[in-house]
Design an enzyme around this catalytic site. Structure first.
Site, PDB file in Angstrom:
ATOM      1  N   CYS A   1      -7.834   6.502  -6.637  1.00 56.39           N
ATOM      2  CA  CYS A   1      -7.706   5.444  -6.525  1.00 56.39           C
ATOM      3  C   CYS A   1      -9.722   4.850  -6.164  1.00 56.39           C
ATOM      4  O   CYS A   1      -9.561   4.803  -4.776  1.00 56.39           O
ATOM      5  CB  CYS A   1      -7.314   4.223  -5.499  1.00 56.39           C
ATOM      6  SG  CYS A   1      -7.261   5.043  -3.731  1.00 56.39           S
TER       7      CYS A   1
ATOM      8  N   VAL B   1      -8.390  -1.793  -4.853  1.00 52.10           N
ATOM      9  CA  VAL B   1      -6.931  -1.457  -4.572  1.00 52.10           C
ATOM     10  C   VAL B   1      -7.179  -0.629  -3.386  1.00 52.10           C
ATOM     11  O   VAL B   1      -7.308   0.617  -2.899  1.00 52.10           O
ATOM     12  CB  VAL B   1      -7.067  -0.077  -5.657  1.00 52.10           C
ATOM     13  CG1 VAL B   1      -5.281   0.217  -5.455  1.00 52.10           C
ATOM     14  CG2 VAL B   1      -6.841  -0.622  -6.821  1.00 52.10           C
ATOM     15  N   PRO B   2      -6.500  -1.399  -2.031  1.00 51.33           N
ATOM     16  CA  PRO B   2      -6.036  -0.676  -1.233  1.00 51.33           C
ATOM     17  C   PRO B   2      -4.701   0.100  -0.788  1.00 51.33           C
ATOM     18  O   PRO B   2      -3.986   0.008  -0.254  1.00 51.33           O
ATOM     19  CB  PRO B   2      -5.814  -1.998  -0.560  1.00 51.33           C
ATOM     20  CG  PRO B   2      -4.868  -3.043  -1.432  1.00 51.33           C
ATOM     21  CD  PRO B   2      -6.409  -2.605  -2.043  1.00 51.33           C
ATOM     22  N   CYS B   3      -5.419   1.213  -1.007  1.00 51.15           N
ATOM     23  CA  CYS B   3      -4.327   2.740  -1.289  1.00 51.15           C
ATOM     24  C   CYS B   3      -4.138   2.606   0.591  1.00 51.15           C
ATOM     25  O   CYS B   3      -2.840   3.392   0.606  1.00 51.15           O
ATOM     26  CB  CYS B   3      -5.279   3.955  -1.759  1.00 51.15           C
ATOM     27  SG  CYS B   3      -6.767   3.343  -1.510  1.00 51.15           S
ATOM     28  N   HIS B   4      -4.455   2.006   1.075  1.00 51.65           N
ATOM     29  CA  HIS B   4      -4.053   2.335   2.250  1.00 51.65           C
ATOM     30  C   HIS B   4      -2.773   1.625   2.714  1.00 51.65           C
ATOM     31  O   HIS B   4      -2.066   1.853   3.402  1.00 51.65           O
ATOM     32  CB  HIS B   4      -5.106   2.348   3.956  1.00 51.65           C
ATOM     33  CG  HIS B   4      -5.619   1.103   3.754  1.00 51.65           C
ATOM     34  ND1 HIS B   4      -6.284   0.210   2.799  1.00 51.65           N
ATOM     35  CD2 HIS B   4      -5.412  -0.472   4.655  1.00 51.65           C
ATOM     36  CE1 HIS B   4      -6.699  -0.777   3.126  1.00 51.65           C
ATOM     37  NE2 HIS B   4      -5.834  -1.194   3.937  1.00 51.65           N
TER      38      HIS B   4
END
Length: 108
Positions: free
Chosen positions: A52, A57-60
């Site tokens: 990512c 894309v707020p992968c957190h």
DNA sequence: CTGCTGACTGGTA
DNA sequence: GTACCAGCCAGCA
């Protein structure tokens, strides 16, 4: 130069789902996989998140099941800070479910 | 095509 | 509480 990324249908769908996660909300890998159309592809979702490199894309906001942070290459400290900044209460690599409301998703 | 890896999940001990 | 196992899926060599 822009690299041509091979985004398959499933991958594109997963990225879109994660992007749809509003601030203050979280989704588990399983949930994301379910929204992407593959409720059992939690592992595959993790692999996609691993790549990512997209600020969109707020992968957190994607966490493991059971209220655990998981993933993030072990940088749970950073993840914890980001989630806390969004209004979520995190205690020792553990999200307080009372404050962490799972993203309801598009809805059935 | 086959085989391995992995930011997962649920169950059992 | 932690540790291990089996199942599932996509990406890559």
């Amino acid at each position: 130069m822009v690299k041509k990324e091979r985004i398959s249908g499933f991958t594109s769908r997963v990225l879109a789902v994660v992007r749809r996660i509003p601030p203050g909300r979280i989704a588990t890998y399983g949930d994301v996989a379910r929204m992407a159309g593959r409720p059992r592809a939690a592992r595959a979702v993790g692999n996609i998140m691993r790549n990512c490199n997209r600020p969109d894309v707020p992968c957190h906001r994607v966490v493991a099941a059971g209220g655990r942070l998981g993933g993030y290459g072990g940088n749970l400290g950073l993840k914890r800070s980001l989630l806390r900044a969004e209004g979520l209460v995190v205690v020792g690599s553990r999200i307080r479910e009372a404050n962490a409301r799972r993203w309801p998703g598009p809805g059935p």
